[in-house]
Design an enzyme around this catalytic site. Structure first.
Site, PDB file in Angstrom:
ATOM      1  N   LYS A  83      38.497  36.704  28.026  1.00  0.00           N
ATOM      2  CA  LYS A  83      38.790  37.999  28.799  1.00  0.00           C
ATOM      3  C   LYS A  83      40.059  38.503  28.526  1.00  0.00           C
ATOM      4  O   LYS A  83      41.283  37.696  28.532  1.00  0.00           O
ATOM      5  CB  LYS A  83      38.369  38.115  30.286  1.00  0.00           C
ATOM      6  CG  LYS A  83      38.659  39.428  30.987  1.00  0.00           C
ATOM      7  CD  LYS A  83      37.879  38.860  32.570  1.00  0.00           C
ATOM      8  CE  LYS A  83      38.009  40.291  33.440  1.00  0.00           C
ATOM      9  NZ  LYS A  83      37.719  39.891  34.920  1.00  0.00           N
ATOM     10  N   SER A 156      34.057  42.552  36.340  1.00  0.00           N
ATOM     11  CA  SER A 156      35.068  43.067  35.430  1.00  0.00           C
ATOM     12  C   SER A 156      34.914  42.445  34.060  1.00  0.00           C
ATOM     13  O   SER A 156      35.769  42.890  33.153  1.00  0.00           O
ATOM     14  CB  SER A 156      36.211  43.273  36.106  1.00  0.00           C
ATOM     15  OG  SER A 156      36.811  42.063  36.359  1.00  0.00           O
ATOM     16  N   SER A 180      33.153  38.815  39.208  1.00  0.00           N
ATOM     17  CA  SER A 180      33.284  39.450  38.058  1.00  0.00           C
ATOM     18  C   SER A 180      33.101  38.417  36.730  1.00  0.00           C
ATOM     19  O   SER A 180      32.826  38.883  35.660  1.00  0.00           O
ATOM     20  CB  SER A 180      34.678  39.681  37.796  1.00  0.00           C
ATOM     21  OG  SER A 180      34.842  40.743  38.561  1.00  0.00           O
TER      22      SER A 180
END
Length: 467
Positions: A83, A156, A180
């Site tokens: 990420k 996210s 997330s």
């Protein structure tokens, strides 16, 4: 060596074994993955940055080592992604504020993944700084759900969910402040594992809410997620919350008969009927496997838990970003700007009250887990929603009929939680079943999730639009 074609939906451990036996070339596997990314990423937006040249160089080095008998473990030669909150090369956190920001030092988990022999193939899409939901109007194109590209993959860790679901990586590392890792796992039909707080380092990861932030893997199977965790876990003095506690994941494929599973009905009465039906079927499957599944009462609602989590996260996010705000630098997106303004309005006494509420919730969870091995519930109470055309008022996201995110409970408590796919709703969208456990008893949650996915055949669940 074997032909690579068709391996993109194989499990990390299966592919790793082919590499170990030298039946598969890390170079050819990486080249095949890069080709698939080149074809599908323009549609799906999983990756912000692809490290094609360095990934091939790492794959060549892995091939030399494996051929020479120096196999490092299950991740050796395996393409994975991180990420874009992890410091690694160009690190933007999905924000114009950090456009052009190149990390001077890599995040701890990146360094450990390299030491395990992983091939790091790219940086994955994220909501801005891990909270502001992506929209079609963002300067950073949002990642899209492979099951329906007009819908969100969950956030996210958006790109991580998309990459695993579409066969664009064999493993990924995300962050999890209120769900997330597990939310994109549920929406995208993959596995997401949030370890016990302190077991995985957060050093070198751009924070959102330090008292809630976790790092964790997304993968195709529970066993793959456990392998990713094991390769990078361990105490890290650079993370002040890191714990001196070794937790190696032992054999996962075990009998779960007699496992006590509590279902907190008062906590998840709301939500989409399609989600409820699939989760109920999942609970019946656990019972068929011999688990003792029974209804319990938690003593608080999902709205109360979410409100507590959001208040803490908003205040801590505003505190972290305060120096940047004071400096007058421009670049925050509209929605994340609203998040920060909301956080700045949180009075000190409200933050303290939220932490007291968190302690109360944690006590309630601990009381249930004193008599039960796990708690079971949906990961999220709705199916993946369409990508919004533009920023939404914060009040609508938080207070006006919020989507029930059952993930916040584990972040407030700090214990392990695993989201495992539990089938498709009638419209063809994935649903996630979440299993929560006691702190540092991650193995029990992983074993139950593994037993369920094997019995239900979920590792073979793939989006038909991207065969």
């Amino acid at each position: 060596m074997k032909v690579v074609e068709g391996l993109h939906y194989s499990s990390l451990l299966d592919v790793g074994e082919l590499l170990r036996l030298r039946d598969l070339s890390p170079v050819e596997l990486t080249r095949y993955t890069l080709d698939r990314i080149e074809r599908l990423n323009p549609t799906l937006g999983a990756y912000y940055t692809v490290f094609a040249d360095t990934a091939l160089a790492e794959a060549l080095q892995a091939e030399k080592e494996i051929t020479g008998g120096a196999w490092r473990g299950p991740l050796h030669g395996i393409p994975i992604g991180f990420k874009d909150l992890y410091k690694l090369g160009l690190t933007t956190a999905g924000s114009r504020l950090l456009a052009g920001n190149v990390a001077a030092r890599e995040a701890a988990l990146v360094i450990r993944a390299r030491a395990a022999g992983a091939v790091i193939i790219g940086k994955l899409a994220t909501h801005e700084f891990g909270l502001a939901a992506a929209t079609l109007a963002d300067p950073f194109p949002p990642a899209r759900n492979p099951w329906d590209p007009e819908r969100t993959p969950g956030g996210s860790s958006t790109g991580a969910g998309t990459a695993i679901a579409a066969g664009l990586a064999f493993g990924a590392f995300g962050t999890d402040t209120g769900g997330s890792v597990r939310l994109p796992a549920a929406y995208s039909g993959v596995v997401g594992y949030k370890p016990t707080f302190g077991l995985l380092s957060r050093a070198g990861v751009i924070p959102l809410s330090p008292s809630l932030d976790h790092t964790g893997p997304l993968a195709r199977t529970v066993a793959d997620a456990a392998a990713l965790f094991s390769a990078v876990s361990g105490y890290d003095p650079q993370d002040r919350e890191s714990v001196h506690r070794e937790m190696r994941v032992a054999e996962l494929d075990v009998d779960i008969r007699g496992l006590r599973v509590g279902v907190p009905r008062d906590f998840w009465v709301s939500g989409d009927a399609a989600v409820r039906d699939r989760v109920e079927a999942g609970l019946k499957e656990l019972a068929k496997l011999g688990a003792e599944v029974e209804d319990v009462q938690l003593g608080c609602s999902v709205v109360q838990v979410m409100a507590t989590g959001y208040l803490i996260a908003l205040a801590e996010a505003a505190a972290f970003h305060l120096p940047t705000l004071h400096s007058g630098r421009l670049g925050y997106g509209h929605e994340f700007g609203l998040v920060l303004r909301a956080g700045l309005l949180v009075p000190a006494h409200s933050y303290v009250d939220a932490q007291k509420a968190r302690a109360r919730v944690s006590r309630l969870v601990a009381e249930l887990l004193a008599s039960h091995d796990l708690l079971a519930m949906p990961t999220v109470g709705a199916l993946a929603d369409p990508l919004p055309p533009g920023p939404r008022p914060l009040s609508r996201r938080i207070s006006e009929h919020p989507v029930p995110q059952y993930t916040w409970l584990a972040n407030l408590y700090g214990g392990p939680a695993v989201s495992v796919p539990c089938g498709l709703a009638d419209g063809g969208l994935p649903v996630g079943l979440q299993l929560m456990g006691r702190p540092f008893d991650d193995v029990t949650a992983l074993r139950a999730a593994r037993a369920y996915e094997l019995a239900a055949g979920r590792p073979d669940l793939h989006p038909p639009l991207f065969p």
